[in-house]
Design an enzyme around this catalytic site. Structure first.
Site, PDB file in Angstrom:
ATOM      1  N   GLY A 116      41.504  42.925  34.652  1.00 10.20           N
ATOM      2  CA  GLY A 116      42.558  42.731  35.647  1.00 10.20           C
ATOM      3  C   GLY A 116      43.970  42.776  35.081  1.00 10.20           C
TER       4      GLY A 116
ATOM      5  N   ASN B 266      45.933  45.300  35.190  1.00  4.52           N
ATOM      6  CA  ASN B 266      46.738  45.969  36.236  1.00  4.52           C
ATOM      7  C   ASN B 266      47.026  45.014  37.395  1.00  4.52           C
ATOM      8  OD1 ASN B 266      47.339  48.929  35.752  1.00  4.52           O
ATOM      9  ND2 ASN B 266      45.202  48.823  35.113  1.00  4.52           N
TER      10      ASN B 266
ATOM     11  N   LEU C 199      35.247  49.411  39.682  1.00  7.25           N
ATOM     12  CA  LEU C 199      34.349  50.474  39.233  1.00  7.25           C
ATOM     13  C   LEU C 199      33.193  50.769  40.186  1.00  7.25           C
ATOM     14  CD1 LEU C 199      34.372  49.598  35.421  1.00  7.25           C
ATOM     15  CD2 LEU C 199      35.877  51.155  36.681  1.00  7.25           C
TER      16      LEU C 199
ATOM     17  N   HIS D 113      43.841  55.614  37.936  1.00  8.26           N
ATOM     18  CA  HIS D 113      42.871  56.240  37.029  1.00  8.26           C
ATOM     19  C   HIS D 113      43.580  56.571  35.717  1.00  8.26           C
ATOM     20  CE1 HIS D 113      39.268  58.303  35.804  1.00  8.26           C
ATOM     21  NE2 HIS D 113      40.030  59.287  35.378  1.00  8.26           N
TER      22      HIS D 113
ATOM     23  N   ASP E  65      37.978  59.883  42.649  1.00  6.94           N
ATOM     24  CA  ASP E  65      39.231  60.328  42.009  1.00  6.94           C
ATOM     25  C   ASP E  65      39.784  61.619  42.614  1.00  6.94           C
ATOM     26  OD1 ASP E  65      38.943  58.185  40.229  1.00  6.94           O
ATOM     27  OD2 ASP E  65      37.765  59.379  38.829  1.00  6.94           O
TER      28      ASP E  65
ATOM     29  N   GLU F 168      50.062  52.480  32.878  1.00  9.13           N
ATOM     30  CA  GLU F 168      49.461  52.042  34.148  1.00  9.13           C
ATOM     31  C   GLU F 168      50.181  50.818  34.719  1.00  9.13           C
ATOM     32  OE1 GLU F 168      45.137  51.728  34.316  1.00  9.13           O
ATOM     33  OE2 GLU F 168      45.011  52.857  32.467  1.00  9.13           O
TER      34      GLU F 168
END
Ligand code: GAR
Length: 207
Positions: A14, A16, A91, A110, A151, A180
């Protein structure tokens, strides 16, 4: 404009998610992080949510079938009037019903420049291993809207980084993760300011 109600779906660390929390806490994003949903019990992202007084919800993908699992997440986000679903290191594949219900309102990060090194089976270190083995000179991160294929949806933001000759999958992963952490909050911010418009496969960003 009232803050956009956001849910973040995670499966792991986590980091991000943390980047989004930090920007929201600094009032840099016009959003309210209402719930963090994990499909894994031991995901550290659930701890991060707890540390910031955000509701954390475990919907364990091991204990129910794919359809039921999706139904549970969909009702969790609907019950909370969520307007934006962010996949941050999540995921699992969402099913058609979920994607239709939240069309152009689900975004994913991604760790490569889509359409390279992406699609089914490309997650975590495998993405970076493949890029290093291929010998590419650049890789990067992509934030995109989610459609029914992995994606594949319209790209919101991309940022490239250069590979050094000695880069390994691990060093590349570290470099891209730093990118990211800028790119995903930026996309969330733009969404919350209603600046993103999907036109076919393209996303227009209003000034
Ligand atoms: C991130 O690198 C994200 O791009 C990747 O998983 C990592 C999660 O890190 N996602 C995928 O590979 C999806 N195909 P985090 O849990 O620390 O945010």
């Amino acid at each position: 404009m009232s803050p956009v109600r956001v849910a973040v779906l995670i499966s792991g660390s986590g980091s991000n998610l943390q980047a989004i929390i930090d920007k929201i806490e600094k009032n840099e994003i016009n959003g309210e992080l209402v719930v963090v949903i994990s499909n894994k019990e031991n995901a550290y992202g659930l701890e991060r949510a707890k540390n910031h007084n955000i509701e954390g919800l475990l919907i364990d993908s091991k204990t129910v079938d794919h359809h039921e699992y999706n139904r549970l997440i969909l009702s969790a986000v609907k019950e909370r009037n969520i307007e934006l679903v962010v996949l941050a290191g999540y995921l699992r594949i969402l099913d058609k019903e979920f994607i239709e219900a939240y069309k152009d309102r689900i975004i994913n990060i991604h760790p490569s420049l889509i359409p390279s090194f992406c699609g089914k089976g490309f997650y975590g270190l495998k993405v970076h291993q493949s890029a290093v083995e291929y010998g590419v000179k650049i890789s990067g991160a992509t934030v995109h809207f989610v459609d029914e294929k992995a994606d594949n949806g319209p790209i919101i933001l991309q940022k490239a980084i250069s590979l050094d000759f000695d880069d390994t999958a691990e060093s590349l992963q570290r470099k891209i993760l730093a990118v990211e952490h800028e790119l995903l909050p930026e996309a969330v911010k733009l969404f919350c300011e209603k600046k993103l418009k999907v036109i076919g496969r393209k996303v227009s960003i209003c000034k």
